[in-house]
Enzyme design. Sequence first.
Site, PDB file in Angstrom:
ATOM      1  N   ASP A 152      34.659  59.389 -18.757  1.00 21.15           N
ATOM      2  CA  ASP A 152      34.836  58.383 -19.814  1.00 21.15           C
ATOM      3  C   ASP A 152      33.723  58.437 -20.863  1.00 21.15           C
ATOM      4  O   ASP A 152      32.557  58.284 -20.522  1.00 21.15           O
ATOM      5  CB  ASP A 152      34.840  57.002 -19.119  1.00 21.15           C
ATOM      6  CG  ASP A 152      34.957  55.820 -20.073  1.00 21.15           C
ATOM      7  OD1 ASP A 152      35.351  56.008 -21.231  1.00 21.15           O
ATOM      8  OD2 ASP A 152      34.687  54.684 -19.605  1.00 21.15           O
ATOM      9  N   HIS A 165      32.598  49.841 -20.027  1.00 20.98           N
ATOM     10  CA  HIS A 165      32.361  51.285 -20.042  1.00 20.98           C
ATOM     11  C   HIS A 165      30.894  51.621 -19.822  1.00 20.98           C
ATOM     12  O   HIS A 165      29.999  50.866 -20.212  1.00 20.98           O
ATOM     13  CB  HIS A 165      32.827  51.875 -21.372  1.00 20.98           C
ATOM     14  CG  HIS A 165      34.284  51.630 -21.641  1.00 20.98           C
ATOM     15  ND1 HIS A 165      35.259  52.471 -21.169  1.00 20.98           N
ATOM     16  CD2 HIS A 165      34.920  50.627 -22.291  1.00 20.98           C
ATOM     17  CE1 HIS A 165      36.447  51.995 -21.534  1.00 20.98           C
ATOM     18  NE2 HIS A 165      36.274  50.870 -22.220  1.00 20.98           N
TER      19      HIS A 165
END
Lengths: 560, 560
Positions: free
Chosen positions: A198, A371
């Site tokens: 990610d 994130h």
Amino acid sequence: MITTKSQQQLRIIPLGGLGEVGRNMMLIEWQEEILIIDMGFRMPEEDMPGIDYIIPNISYLKGKEKKILGLLVTHGHYDHMGAIPYFIGKLGNPPIYAGGMAKAIILRRQEDFPNQPKLHIIDVKDGSRFSIGSFSVEAFRQNHNITDNYGYVITTPIGNIVHTSDFKFDSSPVNDPPSDFEKLRDIGDRKILLLMSDSTNAEEPNHSLSEKKIMENLDELIKNAKGRIITATFASLLNRIQQIITLSEQYGRKVSPEGFSMKTNIEISKQLGYLKARKGTILSTREVLKYPDSKITILATGAQGEERAVLMRIVNREHPLLKIQRGDTVIFSSSVIPGNERTVQYVKDNLYRQGANVFNYKMLDIHASGHANQDELKEMIELMRPKFLLPVHGQFSMLVNHAKLAASSGIPEKNIVVMENGQILNVSKTGISVEKKTVPANYIMVDGLGVGDVGEVVLRDRQSLAKDGMFVLIVVVDRQTGRVKGSPDIISRGFIYLRESGDLLHQVRRRVVEIVNQSAGSGGAINWIYVRDNVKNKVGEFLFTKTQRRPMVLPVIIEV
Amino acid sequence: MITTKSQQQLRIIPLGGLGEVGRNMMLIEWQEEILIIDMGFRMPEEDMPGIDYIIPNISYLKGKEKKILGLLVTHGHYDHMGAIPYFIGKLGNPPIYAGGMAKAIILRRQEDFPNQPKLHIIDVKDGSRFSIGSFSVEAFRQNHNITDNYGYVITTPIGNIVHTSDFKFDSSPVNDPPSDFEKLRDIGDRKILLLMSDSTNAEEPNHSLSEKKIMENLDELIKNAKGRIITATFASLLNRIQQIITLSEQYGRKVSPEGFSMKTNIEISKQLGYLKARKGTILSTREVLKYPDSKITILATGAQGEERAVLMRIVNREHPLLKIQRGDTVIFSSSVIPGNERTVQYVKDNLYRQGANVFNYKMLDIHASGHANQDELKEMIELMRPKFLLPVHGQFSMLVNHAKLAASSGIPEKNIVVMENGQILNVSKTGISVEKKTVPANYIMVDGLGVGDVGEVVLRDRQSLAKDGMFVLIVVVDRQTGRVKGSPDIISRGFIYLRESGDLLHQVRRRVVEIVNQSAGSGGAINWIYVRDNVKNKVGEFLFTKTQRRPMVLPVIIEV
């Protein structure tokens, strides 16, 4: 079967999610087998008026339906599973592997789409293992801002691939156990050939905020609020919603979810047993409003200033039950998605105008991204020690900065690949290479019931209409004489205020009659296409000279 | 003359700049005298397609031209002087008080507007004093990001008013002397009745960054860059431009300004002697490109991803001389204006794609705002110790937070007023009050040559056209029979791709003919307005059912 060298390579093909945020969809191809990871949509850009969503282009998969062994869904956010109803039937309805939360959201969303095949969903839990064709897949829990978020270790004939899903490391998360570093270390020990990780926060320094910190600050706000509390957050941030419910209970507040997606997601989570709330805490707004102000929490959608969301309706005084009153505390527990800053400011200004106190993530840490920041990305690389790295999920600049981080963490540059959607990565045991050939990966736009029927042309017309409007001229011409009958009709919208432009319109009409009659007067057969173009150009020029605007001029000549 | 109580009050009327960023214009009215501070424009909102600027509504001043004694301009940024050419003639061409830089920019801009009266501009310097009617005015230098920025102390018959202009405190600025605290303290000692102070950064904690820090970081970047340097900043940030030129000289780089406004502003500054550059440093791009990459700096516009600015043209490979090459360093020395985040990301992504290194203010302090943060706002209040405070310049939320700061600094809440454009503040020696009555202060939109001719209706049409396009139906009807002749014409743009929608169009045509012929068949005089509405509604519904889109349906019935 003789396997040539190329057949001993894996092919990794991103159809979405690289060079953009959202629309995640990744193919893993081994000989005659294809595994798909995620099938998401994204929101349109600002210059795409009227478009609802953008979904991947799956034309590469056409004719390969039989090869598709399954779809691994990482988690229940629309940018990872929102395109399923558009595609799953067309792809031969392959089995879907999904955690409980994602499964429930997929099934609920499916109800909005008629004539869908019955989905085959296989439950995924932490540690679940599946044998899928030549692949064996193991799911591992990752922290994010929704529960049941899974990374996957995919054992392929040439080595192990890890897909991290969206993730962050959190030692004190909400509603989920903390990051399981032992497990991750164990996975890393299995020798990872390729890591897909990610990149969303690859440009953010240090470590992401822990939900514990957010909890402390929310606690402070909710404890001190004297009047009603209205929180604005994404309906998909289910862990944040849990925090607000828990804290409201702690301070004796009843909670009313407002907004369709908020109500739906809370209902799903409650059914699955994921949402912890005492009986009687969650009430309807009508019921909640019977309590004193200091006992009320409204859980609203609209943290991005979305046009039809609850908070916007409240601010615009269009909500049937809720109006801002002096002493209300409004808590934006969400970041602002790039592009939404102005609408959020509009909402904020009007909340202040109506007497509310406003808190947002800029004033206080009351939102944490889901994130990993740079430190966590490095940590992931160190845990996995992959041979090859493919940064996924993020704008191109984020992928590049993720790659730079990885290089600084010791992965040789030749083993890191920054790719674009539609490119094909060949992975062997010893090397990676991007093919020159690409597969289609352009935007497919969804507008109402139309999927892919709004393309470049329609979009360009919309942009042009928006800028200076349109100007339709209807000229009735006598078939016999070729001369204009009566006065041309003008229909114009979005150009100027017609009622105050009588003189301009009069001049346009006079010019049009002249142009058409001149063409007729020249004798011989009349080339109406030429005449129409001539009217279009001359009127366009005239209007530009007079106004410095360029409306879309559309002449219609009708012979009678 | 008998002066009643109300005649002994000052009236402060903001026509723009409150509850918004930009379009600053403030009236100070005493009996039969009006003084104006600033006359700016602002950029349009996102839902205003085609609009160039928004300017104040000056209808309150109509018929009062003779009362207008002058316009005090604080500095040469368009949000403070950009509306002058639209208004100055209409207001009786009053004298303009402006510093050297502002004067030069005002005069240059005036050239773009034909038929303007000759302006009367009176030079303002630090400490300049003017007697204007019943007012005496003194200018004082303030730090910002353009030179010749002046606050004003206005001595009125009832007391002293201070207008801060946009400002920040900087002990080590560029191209300007540091903040003159002694002077400010001296002004404060004169007893200030009303302070109007810049609120733009009232939501930003602590102290704004000093330009010195920016200089150090830019130095580091420019020193270490191996290839060409391309900087992107506003042409109006003249102090930043000076920094880049100075540092480029220091490291032996030649500098080429790119972009019309950049070239113009540099030229103006050079003429005024404000810009310090050695002979031979500033060259044309053609000349600069003859030097080695390590000796080249390009000073480009386009830090906001503006469509037609230099950086966008470079990134889109439309620039005649400049293309990004591997090893270029691109420095965004500017913040991102809310709403521009996505375009800036587009530019950034494409710079990376083309091989550039990119630096922006998020990665490193290479941009400082020109506005005071909370600590400086408090300091200004402490220096001025005003009786009354009116926060100016900023979104409503910023005005409110400025007011909160002031309250926490000890100004009684009843002496702080958060106002909106068009409200009237009455100020006496002892109190302030906002009148119930307001003056017009709505947006006046400039689109091409039209000022104010695009209003709500036109704008709403543009928004609607942008969303789902338009659908014009032209039906020719026989005057005698009332029946449709031939097949209706359809012109549609921005709705669906017509070539692929033959079946839909066929069905629409059939329905239209039915509706019109039915009306005709009913006997008696035909109400064509009714028929047209009927066609509009039924076709609209039909198209919505088939597509879930609502194009603007415009039927035209032509009798022949």
